[in-house]
Design an enzyme around this catalytic site. Structure first.
Site, PDB file in Angstrom:
ATOM      1  N   THR A 153       0.815  -1.225   0.000  1.00 17.57           N
ATOM      2  CA  THR A 153       0.000   0.000   0.000  1.00 17.57           C
ATOM      3  C   THR A 153       0.848   1.275   0.000  1.00 17.57           C
ATOM      4  O   THR A 153       0.316   2.371  -0.163  1.00 17.57           O
ATOM      5  CB  THR A 153      -0.937   0.026   1.220  1.00 17.57           C
ATOM      6  OG1 THR A 153      -0.148  -0.057   2.415  1.00 17.57           O
ATOM      7  CG2 THR A 153      -1.921  -1.142   1.190  1.00 17.57           C
ATOM      8  N   GLY A 154       2.159   1.155   0.189  1.00 17.94           N
ATOM      9  CA  GLY A 154       3.027   2.329   0.181  1.00 17.94           C
ATOM     10  C   GLY A 154       3.304   2.807  -1.236  1.00 17.94           C
ATOM     11  O   GLY A 154       2.979   2.137  -2.224  1.00 17.94           O
TER      12      GLY A 154
ATOM     13  N   ILE B 156      14.247  -5.096  -1.165  1.00 21.28           N
ATOM     14  CA  ILE B 156      14.704  -4.030  -2.042  1.00 21.28           C
ATOM     15  C   ILE B 156      15.361  -2.891  -1.253  1.00 21.28           C
ATOM     16  O   ILE B 156      16.292  -2.240  -1.732  1.00 21.28           O
ATOM     17  CB  ILE B 156      13.509  -3.456  -2.852  1.00 21.28           C
ATOM     18  CG1 ILE B 156      12.815  -4.577  -3.637  1.00 21.28           C
ATOM     19  CG2 ILE B 156      13.959  -2.329  -3.775  1.00 21.28           C
ATOM     20  CD1 ILE B 156      13.687  -5.284  -4.647  1.00 21.28           C
TER      21      ILE B 156
ATOM     22  N   GLU C 177      32.272  -5.581  -7.350  1.00 20.78           N
ATOM     23  CA  GLU C 177      32.790  -4.220  -7.156  1.00 20.78           C
ATOM     24  C   GLU C 177      33.764  -4.247  -5.996  1.00 20.78           C
ATOM     25  O   GLU C 177      33.844  -5.227  -5.242  1.00 20.78           O
ATOM     26  CB  GLU C 177      31.651  -3.231  -6.903  1.00 20.78           C
ATOM     27  CG  GLU C 177      30.783  -3.545  -5.706  1.00 20.78           C
ATOM     28  CD  GLU C 177      29.544  -2.660  -5.642  1.00 20.78           C
ATOM     29  OE1 GLU C 177      29.014  -2.517  -4.527  1.00 20.78           O
ATOM     30  OE2 GLU C 177      29.107  -2.141  -6.673  1.00 20.78           O
TER      31      GLU C 177
ATOM     32  N   HIS D 184      28.502   2.040  -2.277  1.00 21.25           N
ATOM     33  CA  HIS D 184      27.871   1.039  -1.431  1.00 21.25           C
ATOM     34  C   HIS D 184      28.573   0.903  -0.078  1.00 21.25           C
ATOM     35  O   HIS D 184      29.785   1.068   0.031  1.00 21.25           O
ATOM     36  CB  HIS D 184      27.898  -0.333  -2.114  1.00 21.25           C
ATOM     37  CG  HIS D 184      26.873  -0.490  -3.186  1.00 21.25           C
ATOM     38  ND1 HIS D 184      25.571  -0.103  -3.032  1.00 21.25           N
ATOM     39  CD2 HIS D 184      26.960  -1.008  -4.434  1.00 21.25           C
ATOM     40  CE1 HIS D 184      24.897  -0.373  -4.134  1.00 21.25           C
ATOM     41  NE2 HIS D 184      25.723  -0.914  -5.008  1.00 21.25           N
TER      42      HIS D 184
END
Length: 303
Positions: A17-18, A105, A218, A256
């Protein structure tokens, strides 16, 4: 074939719902993903309106917990769009429900929370495969998307891709779109993640329809060096690689949270050397890596 995700996967969205959850639910549906509902304890019992890939209006039920969603829908995958402060609780809830695959995510999850969740999952018998956090998720082109990877970059094909970087996942999929991908996974660049290069490479090695593996790493940590050791001992399929960060200034933490270099350990050159010693062809740029992959694929076709 594919790894971890396919057209039969039944997906729920934690945080449906976000704003982000809603936007990417629509994109996942458009990609053909079988989304069967969502989770938000405060909005349990309601529905959210979306459109499926054929343009038909659908109402997706919102459940109070992952366990309830699984019981009512048969879901076996969850994608979590939950703010960093609440991600630990969302991950623990999914682990307790024993969902098969959880894609996190969210960027900015505290490392101690990720470490706690990783240890908790091990303690519980690792019944849940976690991808992420801080990742674009996983896509099996033409079948299903669990995450935020644009589904129109590339179609189905014989290349398996595993990448620390979201952006480079997209670039590599675009550069090799004429061949296509079995599955592409963005594992995330945080110091503690649920699925590693090795996990994905092992699955691609076992997948009969993946002919070539592309791995993108990386600077920081030693994940790529460990992957090199694994490839040398266990992988029969050709592997090409790229390591982001050749031009990173010494002594600086880049991008990162996982991009931390200690001495020569964790540098792009050290990773490149380790991979090449294991028989992996490594490009100095993403495009050079794509060209190496293209050469191998063309030689396989002509053979």
């Amino acid at each position: 074939m594919s790894i971890f995700l396919n057209k039969d996967s039944k997906v729920i969205v934690q945080g449906i719902t976000g704003g982000e959850g809603s936007k990417h639910t629509a994109r996942m549906l458009a990609a053909g993903t079988q989304i069967v509902g969502g989770v938000n304890a405060r909005k349990a019992g309601t529905t959210v309106s979306h459109t499926d890939k054929d343009g038909n209006a659908i109402d997706l039920p919102v459940f109070g917990s992952v366990a309830e969603a699984m019981a009512k829908t048969g879901a076996d995958v969850s994608v979590a769009f939950v703010p960093p402060a609440f991600s630990k609780d969302a991950i623990i809830e999914a682990i307790d429900a024993e969902i098969g695959l959880l894609v996190v995510i969210t960027e900015g999850v505290p490392v101690q929370d990720s470490a706690y969740c990783w240890a908790y999952n091990v303690e519980k018998g690792q019944k849940t495969r976690i991808i992420g956090p801080n990742c674009p998720g996983i896509i099996t082109p033409g079948e299903a998307l669990a995450g935020i990877t644009p589904a129109n970059i590339s179609g189905k094909g014989p290349i398996g891709l595993v990448s620390k970087s979201g952006t480079l996942t997209y670039q590599m999929m675009f550069e090799l779109r004429d061949f296509g991908f079995s599955t592409a996974i963005g594992i995330g660049g945080d110091p503690v993640i649920g699925t590693t290069h090795i996990d994905a490479i092992a699955a691609f090695e076992a997948d009969p329809e993946t002919e070539l593996i592309v791995m993108i790493g990386e600077i920081g940590g030693d994940a790529e060096e460990r992957a090199a050791d694994y490839i040398k001992a266990n992988v029969t399929k050709p592997v090409v690689g790229y390591v982001a960060g050749f031009t990173a200034p010494e002594g600086k933490t880049m991008g990162h949270a996982g991009a931390i270099v200690s001495g020569s350990s964790g540098t792009a050159q050290a990773k490149k050397d380790a991979l090449e010693a294991a028989g992996v062809k490594v490009g100095k740029t993403p495009s050079e890596t794509a060209a190496l992959a293209r050469e191998i694929m063309k030689s396989r076709v002509s053979a």
